[in-house]
Design an enzyme around this catalytic site. Sequence first.
Site, short mmCIF file in Angstrom:
data_model
loop_
_atom_site.label_atom_id
_atom_site.label_comp_id
_atom_site.label_asym_id
_atom_site.label_seq_id
_atom_site.Cartn_x
_atom_site.Cartn_y
_atom_site.Cartn_z
N ASP A 150 0.86 -1.19 0.00
CA ASP A 150 0.00 0.00 0.00
C ASP A 150 0.90 1.23 0.00
OD1 ASP A 150 -2.01 1.81 0.23
OD2 ASP A 150 -2.57 1.31 2.28
N ARG B 253 -8.80 -14.45 6.80
CA ARG B 253 -7.54 -14.87 6.16
C ARG B 253 -7.75 -16.14 5.34
NH1 ARG B 253 -3.23 -12.04 8.33
NH2 ARG B 253 -3.37 -11.48 10.53
N ASP C 223 -6.36 -10.18 6.52
CA ASP C 223 -7.41 -10.22 7.54
C ASP C 223 -8.04 -8.86 7.79
OD1 ASP C 223 -5.12 -9.03 8.86
OD2 ASP C 223 -6.21 -9.33 10.73
N LYS D 43 -1.78 -1.84 -4.41
CA LYS D 43 -2.91 -0.92 -4.56
C LYS D 43 -2.57 0.18 -5.54
CE LYS D 43 -5.12 -1.75 -0.20
NZ LYS D 43 -5.69 -1.14 1.00
N PHE E 28 -10.04 -1.45 0.92
CA PHE E 28 -9.56 -2.39 1.93
C PHE E 28 -10.04 -3.79 1.55
CE2 PHE E 28 -9.19 -4.75 5.81
CZ PHE E 28 -7.99 -4.28 6.32
P1 5GP Z 1 2.07 -0.64 3.64
O1 5GP Z 1 3.08 -0.75 4.72
O2 5GP Z 1 2.58 -0.93 2.25
O3 5GP Z 1 1.29 0.64 3.69
O4 5GP Z 1 0.96 -1.68 3.93
C1 5GP Z 1 1.24 -2.99 3.90
C2 5GP Z 1 0.61 -3.73 5.06
O5 5GP Z 1 -0.61 -3.13 5.53
C3 5GP Z 1 0.28 -5.07 4.56
O6 5GP Z 1 1.33 -5.98 4.78
C4 5GP Z 1 -0.98 -5.40 5.31
O7 5GP Z 1 -0.63 -5.99 6.54
C5 5GP Z 1 -1.64 -4.07 5.58
N1 5GP Z 1 -2.65 -3.72 4.55
C6 5GP Z 1 -2.57 -2.73 3.63
N2 5GP Z 1 -3.67 -2.69 2.88
C7 5GP Z 1 -4.48 -3.68 3.32
C8 5GP Z 1 -5.79 -4.14 2.92
O8 5GP Z 1 -6.45 -3.64 2.00
N3 5GP Z 1 -6.29 -5.19 3.61
C9 5GP Z 1 -5.62 -5.79 4.64
N4 5GP Z 1 -6.22 -6.81 5.23
N5 5GP Z 1 -4.39 -5.37 5.04
C10 5GP Z 1 -3.82 -4.34 4.38
#
Ligand code: 5GP
Length: 197
Positions: free
Chosen positions: A102, A185, A179, A130, A172
């Site tokens: 993300d 999950r 999860d 994303k 999301f």
């Molecule tokens: P980042 O650090 O790249 O912003 O986000 C990555 C982490 O955030 C992922 O490993 C996950 O744990 C959580 N995450 C980000 N977007 C989502 C989503 O749409 N759904 C879920 N379940 N977790 C997300």
Amino acid sequence: MDARIGKVLLTADRIAARVRQLGRRLARAYAGREPVLVAVMKGCFLLAADLVRAWPGPLDVEFVSAESYAGTRPGAVRLRVPRGLRSRIAGRPVLVVDDIYDTGATLAKVCRALEALRPAEVRTLVLFRKRRAPARTGPAGAARSGHRRPRRRTRPAAVRPDWVGFDIPDRFVVGYGLDYCGRYRNLPYLAVLRQGR
Ligand code: 5GP
Ligand code: MG
């Protein structure tokens, strides 16, 4: 079905086909070498299990775990690296595998921590990425002159995944390891989580 489960973005079959394809590509990319696949838990447990079985070639598997504190401290990630990992990855090619990308904060933190353990190299794969608004690099002073600032934070340029399974909408999502409050999950597909009340 659970009322919180919305639109299915990717069916189990589509995910499986893509993971098999990635496994074959990785085997070619790492031909002649024996990498260590470092899976970022917990979200990555299904992907890691499916990916290594689609990867015909020698490799080792290790785990780290990352938890993001969404809500409380946005962008903050708590990372746990098992003791003894250094001796198992030092001097070797490492492939970090994560479920979803993300902001990129998680992957950046994992890569930084692993680089400190002196692997030969660190490359990265994420299954879902994303789609976000592109960084707007307007003229200097645009904010001052009254232009609206981009609504979304832009990504830190630090880590760009080397392999990406799917680009998905900025919603999301749950399923295939991902999860919401410890649930969903186990769904074999990827779906949007509906707003609850
Ligand atoms: P980042 O650090 O790249 O912003 O986000 C990555 C982490 O955030 C992922 O490993 C996950 O744990 C959580 N995450 C980000 N977007 C989502 C989503 O749409 N759904 C879920 N379940 N977790 C997300
Ligand atoms: Mg994660």
